[in-house]
Design a protein around this motif. Sequence first.
Motif, PDB file in Angstrom:
ATOM      1  N   LEU A 184       6.627   2.427   0.221  1.00 36.99           N
ATOM      2  CA  LEU A 184       5.361   3.146   0.299  1.00 36.99           C
ATOM      3  C   LEU A 184       4.183   2.186   0.256  1.00 36.99           C
ATOM      4  CD1 LEU A 184       3.670   5.756   0.270  1.00 36.99           C
ATOM      5  CD2 LEU A 184       4.014   5.859  -2.205  1.00 36.99           C
ATOM      6  N   GLU A 185       4.236   1.197  -0.621  1.00 38.27           N
ATOM      7  CA  GLU A 185       3.138   0.234  -0.720  1.00 38.27           C
ATOM      8  C   GLU A 185       2.977  -0.551   0.586  1.00 38.27           C
ATOM      9  OE1 GLU A 185       0.915  -0.111  -3.307  1.00 38.27           O
ATOM     10  OE2 GLU A 185       1.924   1.767  -3.780  1.00 38.27           O
ATOM     11  N   GLU A 186       4.083  -0.978   1.157  1.00 38.29           N
ATOM     12  CA  GLU A 186       4.013  -1.726   2.420  1.00 38.29           C
ATOM     13  C   GLU A 186       3.485  -0.851   3.538  1.00 38.29           C
ATOM     14  OE1 GLU A 186       7.786  -4.763   1.539  1.00 38.29           O
ATOM     15  OE2 GLU A 186       8.106  -2.814   2.508  1.00 38.29           O
ATOM     16  N   ALA A 187       3.902   0.408   3.552  1.00 39.62           N
ATOM     17  CA  ALA A 187       3.443   1.322   4.604  1.00 39.62           C
ATOM     18  C   ALA A 187       1.955   1.623   4.469  1.00 39.62           C
ATOM     19  CB  ALA A 187       4.257   2.616   4.562  1.00 39.62           C
ATOM     20  N   GLN A 188       1.447   1.711   3.247  1.00 40.76           N
ATOM     21  CA  GLN A 188       0.012   1.942   3.081  1.00 40.76           C
ATOM     22  C   GLN A 188      -0.789   0.707   3.502  1.00 40.76           C
ATOM     23  OE1 GLN A 188      -1.301   4.635   2.907  1.00 40.76           O
ATOM     24  NE2 GLN A 188      -0.417   6.038   1.414  1.00 40.76           N
ATOM     25  N   ARG A 189      -0.310  -0.454   3.173  1.00 38.98           N
ATOM     26  CA  ARG A 189      -0.994  -1.672   3.618  1.00 38.98           C
ATOM     27  C   ARG A 189      -0.985  -1.743   5.152  1.00 38.98           C
ATOM     28  NH1 ARG A 189      -2.560  -6.849   2.131  1.00 38.98           N
ATOM     29  NH2 ARG A 189      -2.211  -8.424   3.748  1.00 38.98           N
ATOM     30  N   ALA A 190       0.129  -1.376   5.757  1.00 38.22           N
ATOM     31  CA  ALA A 190       0.213  -1.389   7.217  1.00 38.22           C
ATOM     32  C   ALA A 190      -0.797  -0.423   7.828  1.00 38.22           C
ATOM     33  CB  ALA A 190       1.631  -1.034   7.660  1.00 38.22           C
ATOM     34  N   LYS A 191      -1.005   0.723   7.190  1.00 36.38           N
ATOM     35  CA  LYS A 191      -1.991   1.682   7.699  1.00 36.38           C
ATOM     36  C   LYS A 191      -3.405   1.112   7.628  1.00 36.38           C
ATOM     37  CE  LYS A 191      -4.094   4.348   5.343  1.00 36.38           C
ATOM     38  NZ  LYS A 191      -3.426   5.565   4.870  1.00 36.38           N
ATOM     39  N   LEU A 192      -3.749   0.524   6.485  1.00 37.40           N
ATOM     40  CA  LEU A 192      -5.087  -0.056   6.336  1.00 37.40           C
ATOM     41  C   LEU A 192      -5.300  -1.161   7.375  1.00 37.40           C
ATOM     42  CD1 LEU A 192      -5.325  -0.336   2.431  1.00 37.40           C
ATOM     43  CD2 LEU A 192      -6.317   1.439   3.910  1.00 37.40           C
ATOM     44  N   ILE A 219     -11.799  -2.786   0.321  1.00 35.65           N
ATOM     45  CA  ILE A 219     -11.274  -4.023  -0.275  1.00 35.65           C
ATOM     46  C   ILE A 219     -10.418  -4.773   0.745  1.00 35.65           C
ATOM     47  CG2 ILE A 219      -9.662  -4.921  -1.998  1.00 35.65           C
ATOM     48  CD1 ILE A 219     -10.678  -2.674  -3.873  1.00 35.65           C
ATOM     49  N   HIS A 220      -9.523  -4.059   1.426  1.00 37.04           N
ATOM     50  CA  HIS A 220      -8.658  -4.705   2.422  1.00 37.04           C
ATOM     51  C   HIS A 220      -9.490  -5.304   3.553  1.00 37.04           C
ATOM     52  CE1 HIS A 220      -4.847  -5.298   4.629  1.00 37.04           C
ATOM     53  NE2 HIS A 220      -5.566  -5.008   5.707  1.00 37.04           N
ATOM     54  N   ALA A 221     -10.466  -4.544   4.046  1.00 37.11           N
ATOM     55  CA  ALA A 221     -11.261  -5.025   5.178  1.00 37.11           C
ATOM     56  C   ALA A 221     -12.110  -6.236   4.799  1.00 37.11           C
ATOM     57  CB  ALA A 221     -12.154  -3.893   5.690  1.00 37.11           C
ATOM     58  N   ALA A 222     -12.667  -6.230   3.604  1.00 32.19           N
ATOM     59  CA  ALA A 222     -13.493  -7.356   3.179  1.00 32.19           C
ATOM     60  C   ALA A 222     -12.637  -8.595   2.905  1.00 32.19           C
ATOM     61  CB  ALA A 222     -14.279  -6.976   1.925  1.00 32.19           C
ATOM     62  N   ARG A 223     -11.500  -8.395   2.269  1.00 34.23           N
ATOM     63  CA  ARG A 223     -10.643  -9.528   1.907  1.00 34.23           C
ATOM     64  C   ARG A 223      -9.955 -10.137   3.119  1.00 34.23           C
ATOM     65  NH1 ARG A 223      -7.010  -7.341  -2.149  1.00 34.23           N
ATOM     66  NH2 ARG A 223      -5.912  -6.497  -0.337  1.00 34.23           N
ATOM     67  N   GLU A 224      -9.438  -9.284   4.012  1.00 34.70           N
ATOM     68  CA  GLU A 224      -8.621  -9.769   5.126  1.00 34.70           C
ATOM     69  C   GLU A 224      -9.419 -10.038   6.400  1.00 34.70           C
ATOM     70  OE1 GLU A 224      -5.542 -10.530   4.540  1.00 34.70           O
ATOM     71  OE2 GLU A 224      -5.567  -9.681   2.512  1.00 34.70           O
ATOM     72  N   TYR A 225     -10.578  -9.380   6.567  1.00 34.30           N
ATOM     73  CA  TYR A 225     -11.323  -9.500   7.823  1.00 34.30           C
ATOM     74  C   TYR A 225     -12.759  -9.974   7.630  1.00 34.30           C
ATOM     75  CZ  TYR A 225      -7.386  -7.245  10.076  1.00 34.30           C
ATOM     76  OH  TYR A 225      -6.120  -6.975  10.555  1.00 34.30           O
ATOM     77  N   GLY A 226     -13.167 -10.221   6.389  1.00 30.03           N
ATOM     78  CA  GLY A 226     -14.466 -10.829   6.140  1.00 30.03           C
ATOM     79  C   GLY A 226     -15.665  -9.944   6.388  1.00 30.03           C
TER      80      GLY A 226
END
Length: 436
Positions: A184-192, A219-226
Amino acid sequence: MTGAAPRLAAIAETLLDAPLPVRLRAWDGSEAGPPGAPVLVVGDRQALRRLLWRPGELGLARGWVAGEIDIPGDLYEVLDRIGGLLWERSSGTRTGRSAVARIASLRDPRMRGALRELVSLAGPGLPPPPPVEEVRHRHGALHTLRRDRASVSHHYDVGNDFYALVLGPSLVYSCAYWEDGTTLEEAQRAKLDLVCRKLGLRDGDRLLDVGCGWGSMVIHAAREYGVEAVGITLSSQQAALARKRVAEAGLSGRVDIRVQDYRSVADGPYDAISSIGMAEHVGTDRYRDYAAALHRLVKPGGRLLNHQIARRPEPDEDAYTVDEFIDGYVFPDGELAPLGRTVGLLEDAGFEVRDVEAIREHYGRTLRGWVANLEQHWDAAVRLTSPGRARVWRLYMAASALAFERNRIGVNQVLAVRTPEAGDSGVPLRTRAWLS
């Protein structure tokens, strides 16, 4: 004397005009129905009084929330077998009226007899008050700023610790994006990450996340895509935890979490907007305004990713009724629209719709993961909320999983662009480049 269960089974078969699909166990210990079938327990005759006074799924749901109706075995199997009470299995569309509600029709002598028998079984007295988790005292027009804030509070201010138990560490409350073997955690990260790639996010972009929840997307967008991100929510509890998570991630300088309605955002333009599982709260009458507001807030050439649950189209749209249980206990004032209507309203607002991805099966799997989390941590969930609220969530998520799996409802990601007058959308020639 005949036990309660055989009498209740006879009533049910009259209403269904079909054999009973489950085995009934009544408060007096009697049982009736197909041997070996999954069991539905009616543990208190008060549930029958609820049903008499409110025929249909809301009366049944009140009995479930109060613990007067229970399913000791496989919840999914029982819900699937009795799903024909609410849906036409052949077409996947809503019947518009529960078969249980046929008891209100007194023109049929069989129904009159069933009513008399049900009254006799229920015993004298008024129905007990609805369980306290039910939404009460809604006033005024739908989807005003004040009423939307109250509706969001009912659903999302259950408590951050409760949601953490159900959703897991990701704290993402929307459909995940699965591959075989993923958690579930991996699938949610994949969605983001899928959302970020569809939006074409790049370092320095401004992103608005409408209905940001506990901040996972920003958080994901700022951390991974700046990106520089703004997340808005109407839930003060969500915002408090989202700000804490942003600070712990070291992103306070690049992520702003606000308690704010989308109609009040005035600091555009943004390079991209994500709306993930929020538009279901907007309402049919307000959707045109919602689409226009997002079009105004995104820059020319900017993208919108609208991730939204959809219902199946109805032959007579005016005959559609909101699910009473969901409206009364889960999502007050929530409304689902067919995908075609959503796409049309986004286009009316000026967006160019460039891609639609249906991910219905993914939501069934996601919901089953949340139900498993709830069941694993049941005692803690009850302590954090109440027995009734935990039962609401277990029923709502399990029934929703089946609704997605049986194609009664769906969920779609719609990618749209505010295409400039010159016509260059900025979308790659091979639109689904984000899949590579």
